[in-house]
Design an enzyme around this catalytic site. Structure first.
Site, PDB file in Angstrom:
ATOM      1  N   CYS A   3       0.795  -1.156  -0.015  1.00  0.00           N
ATOM      2  CA  CYS A   3      -0.114   0.158   0.052  1.00  0.00           C
ATOM      3  C   CYS A   3       0.902   1.254   0.091  1.00  0.00           C
ATOM      4  CB  CYS A   3      -0.734  -0.119   1.232  1.00  0.00           C
ATOM      5  SG  CYS A   3      -1.870   1.536   1.407  1.00  0.00           S
ATOM      6  N   CYS A   6      -1.141   3.833  -6.350  1.00  0.00           N
ATOM      7  CA  CYS A   6      -2.075   3.353  -5.343  1.00  0.00           C
ATOM      8  C   CYS A   6      -2.070   1.811  -5.727  1.00  0.00           C
ATOM      9  CB  CYS A   6      -3.180   3.977  -5.076  1.00  0.00           C
ATOM     10  SG  CYS A   6      -4.633   3.173  -4.376  1.00  0.00           S
TER      11      CYS A   6
HETATM   12  N1  DGL Z   1      -4.069   0.543  -1.696  1.00  0.00           N
HETATM   13  C1  DGL Z   1      -3.573   1.524  -0.983  1.00  0.00           C
HETATM   14  C2  DGL Z   1      -2.600   2.207  -1.724  1.00  0.00           C
HETATM   15  O1  DGL Z   1      -1.558   1.800  -2.345  1.00  0.00           O
HETATM   16  C3  DGL Z   1      -4.524   2.254  -0.293  1.00  0.00           C
HETATM   17  C4  DGL Z   1      -5.890   2.970  -0.876  1.00  0.00           C
HETATM   18  C5  DGL Z   1      -6.929   3.279   0.255  1.00  0.00           C
HETATM   19  O2  DGL Z   1      -7.055   2.438   1.186  1.00  0.00           O
HETATM   20  O3  DGL Z   1      -7.109   4.515   0.163  1.00  0.00           O
HETATM   21  O4  DGL Z   1      -2.410   3.679  -1.454  1.00  0.00           O
END
Ligand code: DGL
Length: 271
Positions: free
Chosen positions: A76, A187
């Protein structure tokens, strides 16, 4: 069966996004056992404060260590930007790999000198992203686009919904028309929007994702890269609605993972 020589890599995200990294890891690192944890009780992370994100990352990391993980992957960008240092400080002897937007490859590949970064609101305003740009793309024009609500659309498996198409047309296509030729997927959820993004970009820009590179690094630091042992198994856990993880795999193009699941997805407590 878990043996001492077979490492267990724990991969986590707020929800479905990190499955893009899990898919790459399963392909790159067949010998490791993999545990994927989705913090679905607290998704999304992107609109939370740095302190809230740090608290969730520390809780998820500890819960995965309790599950027997010997390497952690923060799959993430938001969690990496706000909390990987705190996680490393809490577990100084644990190999921990994070995910950062692919600014470096984008800067190397751009012909026009213009790059767009799609990211959550938290990543978009993070110091870590500013530092990454200063380090790897100081002489490029980098447009940072906070993509409010996109991760939530992906959670709902709305990968090509009118709302997503409208957002891409509004936020990204004007920049492509101005000459942006590299679009960084900042993301992990957005990897699953790649088909829709590519359809709308019509070959005028290249998408830059880092799942493969992160998977190779995690495999290396876990010690699994040099193993020739039998195939590791994969477990899915979530802090809420774990069954949604298994159900989402076909829509996310991850059917290959289903065959390697050792059991049905389980609830994980991470407080
Ligand atoms: N998948 C995550 C990222 O790479 C977070 C997305 C979220 O929960 O807002 O930032």
């Amino acid at each position: 069966m878990t043996t001492q020589s077979q490492p267990t890599i724990g991969v986590f995200d707020s929800g479905l996004g990190g499955l893009s990294v899990l898919g790459a890891l399963a392909a790159e690192c067949p010998s490791a056992h993999l545990v994927y944890a989705a913090d679905t009780a607290h998704v999304p992370y992107g609109n939370k404060t740095p302190a809230q994100i740090r608290a969730r990352v520390l809780a998820m990391g500890q819960a995965l260590i309790n599950e027997g993980c010997t390497t952690l992957v923060v799959a993430c960008n938001t969690a990496t930007a706000e909390a990987i240092e705190a996680l490393r400080a809490a577990h100084p002897n644990m190999p921990i790999v994070g995910v950062e937007p692919g600014i470096k490859p984008a800067a190397l590949n751009t012909q026009s000198g213009q790059i767009a970064v799609l990211a959550t609101a938290a990543t978009a305003k993070s110091q870590r992203l500013a530092q990454l740009i200063a380090r790897h793309a100081p002489h490029k024009t980098v447009h940072i686009i906070p993509c409010h609500g996109w991760a939530t659309e992906v959670e709902a498996l709305h990968l090509s919904s009118p709302a997503i198409i409208k957002e891409i047309e509004l936020l990204l296509l004007p920049l492509i028309d101005q000459g942006v030729d590299q679009v960084v997927l900042g993301c992990t959820h957005y990897d699953f929007l790649a088909p829709t993004l590519n359809m709308l970009i019509e070959g005028k820009a290249q998408l830059v994702g880092v799942a493969g590179a992160v998977a190779r690094r995690a495999c290396q630091v876990s010690g699994a890269a040099t193993l020739t042992t039998t195939q590791g198994n994969i477990r899915l856990v979530a802090t809420a609605n774990p069954e949604r993880l298994t159900a989402a795999l076909p829509a996310l193009g991850l059917n290959a993972l289903s065959a390697r699941l050792s059991k049905s997805a389980q609830l994980m407590v991470a407080d």
